[in-house]
Design an enzyme around this catalytic site. Sequence first.
Site, PDB file in Angstrom:
ATOM      1  NE  ARG A 104     -25.014  45.049 -27.324  1.00  8.40           N
ATOM      2  CZ  ARG A 104     -25.249  45.099 -26.052  1.00  8.40           C
ATOM      3  NH1 ARG A 104     -26.482  44.810 -25.539  1.00  8.40           N
ATOM      4  NH2 ARG A 104     -24.635  45.309 -25.265  1.00  8.40           N
ATOM      5  CB  THR A 108     -27.520  52.996 -31.267  1.00  8.38           C
ATOM      6  OG1 THR A 108     -27.151  51.944 -32.057  1.00  8.38           O
ATOM      7  CG2 THR A 108     -27.063  54.394 -32.132  1.00  8.38           C
ATOM      8  CG  ASP A 200     -18.037  41.415 -25.720  1.00  3.85           C
ATOM      9  OD1 ASP A 200     -18.369  42.579 -26.101  1.00  3.85           O
ATOM     10  OD2 ASP A 200     -17.884  40.434 -26.511  1.00  3.85           O
ATOM     11  CG  ASP A 203     -14.374  41.181 -26.537  1.00  6.25           C
ATOM     12  OD1 ASP A 203     -14.028  41.130 -27.857  1.00  6.25           O
ATOM     13  OD2 ASP A 203     -14.701  42.302 -25.934  1.00  6.25           O
TER      14      ASP A 203
END
Length: 209
Positions: A104, A108, A200, A203
């Site tokens: 991603r 944006t 995340d 991560d």
Amino acid sequence: MGKVYVFDHPLIQHKLTYIRDKNTGTKEFRELVDEVASLMAFEITRDLPLEEVEIETPVKLAKSKVLAGKKLGIVPILRAGLGMVDGILNLIPAAKVGHIGLYRDPATLKPVEYYVKLPSDLEEREFIVVDPMLATGGSAVEAINSLKKRGAKNIKFMCLIAAPEGVEVVKQAHPDVDIYIAALDEKLNDHGYIVPGLGDAGDRLYGTK
Ligand code: PRP
Ligand code: URA
């Protein structure tokens, strides 16, 4: 319109709490994601077609059932989706595994595709696309587009945590795809992160930042 299933099984909810907890380390996080993926796979495969075969038990000839048709295809969205694959393969070891690489763009929030490798005979196979997070829905929509473009017709989407916004986006773009979620959260924040979410997923699975 595709159906949305939220798995509220106590074992799934219990494990999800520790997955969300920021004090859960990488090793435990990985193990928990693996376990929840297995539990979800058990539910999601409820409607797999069966066929009758004849076998010989030590007592007599008998008719019994086995899975029918082409082997199931599991398609993790790289990289965080990889964390769910082994848990599913524990239950369905003969499944084929395709890979779709998307990240991603942080500015944006749009998905960028960088890798696709899928099993053959897409038209005849049932696929489960897996990713721990369904946030804006962009990655899920793009991964399903990618599969459909190559001929896949029977697709389910499975994730751990979803935002209502993302669920709506996938439902609108792919009304034929059922969505399986362990928890439907409140909303997205300004950075496109799920609230409360788990942070995340990639991560936390791989110990990066
Ligand atoms: C995360 C996650 C999903 C995506 C969800 O991946 O694993 O693929 O974001 O967001 P969306 O619904 O708004 O598209 P990320 O792009 O961080 O890549 P990674 O798995 O390589 O870390
Ligand atoms: N991707 C993640 O890993 N977490 C989120 O909350 C949103 C997108």
